[in-house]
Design an enzyme around this catalytic site. Sequence first.
Site, short mmCIF file in Angstrom:
data_model
loop_
_atom_site.label_atom_id
_atom_site.label_comp_id
_atom_site.label_asym_id
_atom_site.label_seq_id
_atom_site.Cartn_x
_atom_site.Cartn_y
_atom_site.Cartn_z
CE LYS A 1 -4.15 -1.98 0.22
NZ LYS A 1 -5.16 -1.82 -0.84
CD GLU B 1 -9.96 3.61 0.74
OE1 GLU B 1 -9.80 4.84 0.54
OE2 GLU B 1 -9.25 2.75 0.17
CB SER C 1 -0.20 -8.13 -1.02
OG SER C 1 -1.05 -8.95 -0.23
C1 LIG Z 1 -1.70 -6.94 2.68
C2 LIG Z 1 -2.86 -6.63 1.80
N1 LIG Z 1 -2.99 -7.31 0.65
C3 LIG Z 1 -4.03 -7.09 -0.19
C4 LIG Z 1 -5.00 -6.15 0.12
C5 LIG Z 1 -6.15 -5.97 -0.82
O1 LIG Z 1 -6.12 -4.75 -1.48
P1 LIG Z 1 -5.80 -4.67 -3.03
O2 LIG Z 1 -6.70 -5.65 -3.71
O3 LIG Z 1 -6.08 -3.27 -3.38
O4 LIG Z 1 -4.37 -5.04 -3.21
C6 LIG Z 1 -4.90 -5.41 1.31
C7 LIG Z 1 -5.90 -4.41 1.65
O5 LIG Z 1 -5.89 -3.80 2.67
C8 LIG Z 1 -3.79 -5.66 2.16
O6 LIG Z 1 -3.64 -4.99 3.30
#
Ligand SMILES: Cc1ncc(COP(=O)(O)O)c(C=O)c1O
Length: 405
Positions: free
Chosen positions: A99, A121, A387
């Site tokens: 993020k 948000e 992620s």
């Molecule tokens: C670690 C992590 N992965 C994935 C996501 C999902 O978001 P996005 O689909 O925008 O990557 C989030 C959302 O808060 C997150 O914190």
Amino acid sequence: MTRLSKYKIMNYKNPDENGYYGEFGGAFIPEMLYPNVEELEKNYLQIIESEEFQNEYQDLLKNYVGRATPLYFAKNLSQKYNTNIYLKREDLNHTGAHKINNALGQVLLAKRLGKTRIIAETGAGQHGVATATACALLGLECIIYIGEVDIKRQAPNVARMKMLGAKVVPATSGSKTLKDAVNEALKDWINNPVTTHYVIGSVVGPHPFPDLVARFQSVISEEIKKQLFEQIGRENPDYVIACVGGGSNAAGTFYHFANDENVQLIAAEAGGFGVDSGKSAATTFLGTLGVLHGSKSLVMQTKDGQVIEPHSISAGLDYPGIGPFHSNLFREKRAEFFSINDDEALQSAFDLTKLEGIIPALESAHALAVLDKKEFNQDDIVVICLSGRGDKDMETYLKKLEVSS
Ligand SMILES: Cc1ncc(COP(=O)(O)O)c(C=O)c1O
């Protein structure tokens, strides 16, 4: 199909001049938001592509965020699934997830637009923490909207946002989760159009947000290409896999591969208790064409267009829509979508921890769970976007451990 339309459909990366990915996207906004969105639309490309912006942004990505994040060959996981699995370690970024790539970029952009107040948000709290971090660094006021349910399940991140100086405002409507936090943030933006920039945390919202966020996250696939070449002498993997809430880490992971059909794109959505359970967030399985938070996309909704409350164990995937970038990939069959249930994601989180000594975020665990759903060949190169890290999910993981012991 004419050659021109075929050519257009082949560009999966960016929207057309009206903000559309195929039939998805656009800007469906109340009149009071026009000036803000128009100001952004007119200026975003010019600013973020300027040398001066890129110098500051790239320097921060390197020296503050800690990029490039490693592309790690997961030997033990590869042995288990008899293929070659690489993890793109977005969990090792400052603040613990992908993020920050977008939050820093947008706060830098907001400063150049003369804004002094930032709103955002958050669901899992990672985008809230990333935005609060960028605001602390760059000296802007910060207000974070987060659903009441998520305040409880992501408590460590709420504490971090407060320590970073952000005002944390609970969203108390609907399912009290991510969708409701977006609604509150949009209301705030309508009331504070001049001073405020809304740092949207995913590839959702009215044009140009999906494109803006995808561009800031595209560093993920840019690095994968370079790192894979350095490690094995080829730029392209056979598969890239990422989880999809709104879809920003997946958009970043897919971005530089999207127009190269030799690379197969795989997205993991949150199945919750199962797609047929009535408690799910698997939008491509359950959604129909609709408008949510300013763009036309697939949305979980009743026949009358009322949004169906989603459910996922993972706060970051607990959202009843997906970004137009992904709806288009789904509609065009460019990406394969899997629905991963809560218990499958939990199991994958424990498996990764045991095999590789890495505790993933619950969101990322959904991407890992694809390994149990799809067969890969022995010589396939499979890149999974990790992620985020699992610190924020320890309470959920501990509960699971207590039940199983
Ligand atoms: C670690 C992590 N992965 C994935 C996501 C999902 O978001 P996005 O689909 O925008 O990557 C989030 C959302 O808060 C997150 O914190």
